[in-house]
Design a protein around this motif. Structure first.
Motif, PDB file in Angstrom:
ATOM      1  N   SER A  18       0.822  -1.214   0.000  1.00 59.57           N
ATOM      2  CA  SER A  18       0.000   0.000   0.000  1.00 59.57           C
ATOM      3  C   SER A  18       0.854   1.262   0.000  1.00 59.57           C
ATOM      4  O   SER A  18       0.457   2.299  -0.548  1.00 59.57           O
ATOM      5  CB  SER A  18      -0.927   0.004   1.223  1.00 59.57           C
ATOM      6  N   LEU A  19       2.035   1.178   0.591  1.00 60.81           N
ATOM      7  CA  LEU A  19       2.930   2.335   0.632  1.00 60.81           C
ATOM      8  C   LEU A  19       3.667   2.525  -0.691  1.00 60.81           C
ATOM      9  O   LEU A  19       3.835   3.647  -1.178  1.00 60.81           O
ATOM     10  CB  LEU A  19       3.950   2.170   1.766  1.00 60.81           C
ATOM     11  N   ILE A  20       4.110   1.430  -1.282  1.00 57.06           N
ATOM     12  CA  ILE A  20       4.984   1.508  -2.446  1.00 57.06           C
ATOM     13  C   ILE A  20       4.236   1.856  -3.731  1.00 57.06           C
ATOM     14  O   ILE A  20       4.811   2.418  -4.669  1.00 57.06           O
ATOM     15  CB  ILE A  20       5.748   0.181  -2.621  1.00 57.06           C
ATOM     16  N   VAL A  21       2.939   1.564  -3.771  1.00 53.19           N
ATOM     17  CA  VAL A  21       2.166   1.835  -4.984  1.00 53.19           C
ATOM     18  C   VAL A  21       1.949   3.337  -5.194  1.00 53.19           C
ATOM     19  O   VAL A  21       1.742   3.783  -6.318  1.00 53.19           O
ATOM     20  CB  VAL A  21       0.810   1.105  -4.920  1.00 53.19           C
ATOM     21  N   ALA A  22       2.024   4.125  -4.134  1.00 55.80           N
ATOM     22  CA  ALA A  22       1.825   5.566  -4.264  1.00 55.80           C
ATOM     23  C   ALA A  22       2.829   6.157  -5.257  1.00 55.80           C
ATOM     24  O   ALA A  22       3.989   5.751  -5.309  1.00 55.80           O
ATOM     25  CB  ALA A  22       1.975   6.233  -2.898  1.00 55.80           C
ATOM     26  N   ILE A  23       2.359   7.139  -6.046  1.00 49.22           N
ATOM     27  CA  ILE A  23       3.235   7.771  -7.037  1.00 49.22           C
ATOM     28  C   ILE A  23       4.372   8.489  -6.331  1.00 49.22           C
ATOM     29  O   ILE A  23       4.166   9.272  -5.416  1.00 49.22           O
ATOM     30  CB  ILE A  23       2.439   8.772  -7.886  1.00 49.22           C
ATOM     31  N   GLY A  24       5.583   8.218  -6.758  1.00 51.39           N
ATOM     32  CA  GLY A  24       6.747   8.850  -6.155  1.00 51.39           C
ATOM     33  C   GLY A  24       7.908   8.889  -7.121  1.00 51.39           C
ATOM     34  O   GLY A  24       7.791   8.509  -8.286  1.00 51.39           O
ATOM     35  N   PHE A  48      14.657  -2.500  -5.892  1.00 48.67           N
ATOM     36  CA  PHE A  48      14.262  -3.556  -4.954  1.00 48.67           C
ATOM     37  C   PHE A  48      15.311  -3.772  -3.877  1.00 48.67           C
ATOM     38  O   PHE A  48      14.986  -3.843  -2.688  1.00 48.67           O
ATOM     39  CB  PHE A  48      14.017  -4.863  -5.704  1.00 48.67           C
ATOM     40  N   VAL A  49      16.581  -3.886  -4.271  1.00 50.79           N
ATOM     41  CA  VAL A  49      17.649  -4.128  -3.296  1.00 50.79           C
ATOM     42  C   VAL A  49      17.735  -2.974  -2.299  1.00 50.79           C
ATOM     43  O   VAL A  49      17.884  -3.190  -1.084  1.00 50.79           O
ATOM     44  CB  VAL A  49      19.000  -4.333  -4.015  1.00 50.79           C
ATOM     45  N   SER A  50      17.624  -1.747  -2.789  1.00 57.04           N
ATOM     46  CA  SER A  50      17.672  -0.585  -1.897  1.00 57.04           C
ATOM     47  C   SER A  50      16.498  -0.602  -0.935  1.00 57.04           C
ATOM     48  O   SER A  50      16.649  -0.385   0.276  1.00 57.04           O
ATOM     49  CB  SER A  50      17.658   0.708  -2.718  1.00 57.04           C
ATOM     50  N   ASP A  51      15.309  -0.863  -1.479  1.00 56.12           N
ATOM     51  CA  ASP A  51      14.105  -0.894  -0.651  1.00 56.12           C
ATOM     52  C   ASP A  51      14.192  -2.001   0.395  1.00 56.12           C
ATOM     53  O   ASP A  51      13.877  -1.782   1.572  1.00 56.12           O
ATOM     54  CB  ASP A  51      12.892  -1.121  -1.550  1.00 56.12           C
ATOM     55  N   VAL A 129      11.209   7.718   1.328  1.00 55.33           N
ATOM     56  CA  VAL A 129      11.604   6.315   1.379  1.00 55.33           C
ATOM     57  C   VAL A 129      11.937   5.917   2.813  1.00 55.33           C
ATOM     58  O   VAL A 129      11.540   4.848   3.285  1.00 55.33           O
ATOM     59  CB  VAL A 129      12.813   6.055   0.457  1.00 55.33           C
ATOM     60  N   TYR A 130      12.652   6.798   3.518  1.00 56.24           N
ATOM     61  CA  TYR A 130      13.010   6.507   4.906  1.00 56.24           C
ATOM     62  C   TYR A 130      11.780   6.513   5.806  1.00 56.24           C
ATOM     63  O   TYR A 130      11.649   5.680   6.707  1.00 56.24           O
ATOM     64  CB  TYR A 130      14.021   7.534   5.417  1.00 56.24           C
ATOM     65  N   LEU A 131      10.882   7.458   5.553  1.00 57.49           N
ATOM     66  CA  LEU A 131       9.683   7.538   6.376  1.00 57.49           C
ATOM     67  C   LEU A 131       8.830   6.286   6.223  1.00 57.49           C
ATOM     68  O   LEU A 131       8.276   5.779   7.202  1.00 57.49           O
ATOM     69  CB  LEU A 131       8.871   8.780   5.992  1.00 57.49           C
ATOM     70  N   ASP A 132       8.739   5.778   4.991  1.00 56.67           N
ATOM     71  CA  ASP A 132       7.903   4.598   4.732  1.00 56.67           C
ATOM     72  C   ASP A 132       8.561   3.303   5.191  1.00 56.67           C
ATOM     73  O   ASP A 132       7.952   2.498   5.898  1.00 56.67           O
ATOM     74  CB  ASP A 132       7.579   4.497   3.238  1.00 56.67           C
ATOM     75  N   THR A 133       9.810   3.094   4.763  1.00 58.86           N
ATOM     76  CA  THR A 133      10.462   1.803   5.013  1.00 58.86           C
ATOM     77  C   THR A 133      11.072   1.703   6.403  1.00 58.86           C
ATOM     78  O   THR A 133      10.808   0.747   7.136  1.00 58.86           O
ATOM     79  CB  THR A 133      11.560   1.555   3.967  1.00 58.86           C
ATOM     80  N   VAL A 134      11.897   2.685   6.760  1.00 60.64           N
ATOM     81  CA  VAL A 134      12.620   2.598   8.028  1.00 60.64           C
ATOM     82  C   VAL A 134      11.723   2.949   9.212  1.00 60.64           C
ATOM     83  O   VAL A 134      11.632   2.190  10.191  1.00 60.64           O
ATOM     84  CB  VAL A 134      13.867   3.500   8.010  1.00 60.64           C
ATOM     85  N   LEU A 135      11.049   4.094   9.139  1.00 58.53           N
ATOM     86  CA  LEU A 135      10.292   4.556  10.295  1.00 58.53           C
ATOM     87  C   LEU A 135       8.946   3.849  10.440  1.00 58.53           C
ATOM     88  O   LEU A 135       8.666   3.251  11.480  1.00 58.53           O
ATOM     89  CB  LEU A 135      10.086   6.073  10.199  1.00 58.53           C
ATOM     90  N   LEU A 136       8.112   3.902   9.401  1.00 57.68           N
ATOM     91  CA  LEU A 136       6.767   3.335   9.530  1.00 57.68           C
ATOM     92  C   LEU A 136       6.791   1.813   9.618  1.00 57.68           C
ATOM     93  O   LEU A 136       6.297   1.222  10.579  1.00 57.68           O
ATOM     94  CB  LEU A 136       5.899   3.784   8.353  1.00 57.68           C
TER      95      LEU A 136
END
Length: 206
Positions: A18-24, A48-51, A129-136
Motif C-alpha cells: 500500500s505504501l509503495i504503490v503511491a506515485i513517487g 528492490f535491493v535498496s528498498d 523512502v526513509y519515512l515509509d520503510t525505516v520509520l513506519l
C-alpha cells in the motif's frame, strides 16, 4: 509456515504494498525506463535491493533509533527536497523540448552509470523512502516478536520485489501508446509535477 507467521508475512506484504504503490520519485523513474525499454532489469533490481535493505534495517530496530534523533530526519529532508527540485525541473525542460520527443527518431541510450546514479539518488536521497520503510514499517515490525518480525520483513520485501519488476516490465506493454511525441510530453510533465510537489511538501514540513 505456521498460520501466525503467514499472518505476519501477509501483514508486511499488504502494508508495504500500500505504501509503495503511491506515485513517487522511484516509481516515476522505473515507469519511464520501462517505457523506453532501457536498463529495465537493472533499475528494478537497484530499487528492490535498496528498498529491501532499508526495510530490513528498519525492522531490525533502526526506525526507533532515528525517531530519537529528529535532526537526522531534518537533514535528509532538506537534501532530498533540493535533489527532487532539480530533477523535476529537468523533466520540465524535457516536456518543453519537442526535438527530444520525436518517437520515430533513434533514442539516445542513457549511459548505465547515469542510470545507476539516478536510481540510487532517487532512493537514498528521498526522505519519503526513509519515512515509509525505516520509520513506519520499522515501528510496526517492532510490535512483532522474533520470527514473526522476520516474516513481516520478508512479506514487506516481497511486495517491493513484485512491484518494481511488475512496473518496469509491465510498462513495456504501454510502449505503443508512447509512440507519439505528445504522450512523452504529458509523461514528462506529470513526472515534473510529482517531483516538484513532493519537494514542496518536504520543504513545508521542514
Amino acid at each position: 509456515m505456521s498460520a501466525t507467521l503467514l499472518g505476519s508475512a501477509l501483514a508486511g506484504l499488504g502494508l508495504s504494498g500500500s505504501l509503495i504503490v503511491a506515485i513517487g520519485a522511484q516509481n516515476a523513474f522505473v515507469l519511464r525506463q520501462g517505457l523506453r525499454r532501457e536498463h529495465v532489469g537493472l533499475v528494478a533490481t537497484l530499487c528492490f535491493v535498496s528498498d529491501a535493505t532499508l526495510i530490513v534495517i528498519g525492522c531490525a530496530g533502526l526506525g526507533q533509533l532515528i525517531q530519537a534523533h529528529p535532526a537526522w530526519v531534518s537533514a535528509v529532508t532538506w537534501i532530498g527536497a533540493a535533489f527532487l527540485t532539480v530533477y523535476g525541473l529537468l523533466h520540465v525542460r524535457s516536456a518543453l523540448r519537442p526535438q527530444a520527443l520525436q518517437a520515430d527518431a533513434p533514442v539516445t541510450p542513457t549511459p548505465r552509470g547515469t542510470v545507476i546514479r539516478t536510481v540510487l539518488a532517487l532512493t537514498w536521497l528521498n526522505p519519503h523512502v526513509y519515512l515509509d520503510t525505516v520509520l513506519l514499517l520499522g515501528s510496526i515490525a517492532g510490535r512483532y516478536p522474533g520470527a514473526q518480525r522476520v516474516a513481516f520483513a520478508v512479506g514487506a520485501c516481497t511486495a517491493s520485489l513484485l512491484w518494481f519488476y511488475g512496473l518496469g516490465y509491465g510498462a513495456v506493454r504501454l510502449a505503443p501508446l508512447f509512440a507519439r511525441p505528445g504522450a512523452w510530453r504529458v509523461l514528462d510533465g506529470l513526472i515534473a509535477v510529482v517531483m516538484l510537489t513532493i519537494a514542496a511538501s518536504l520543504l513545508l514540513a521542514a
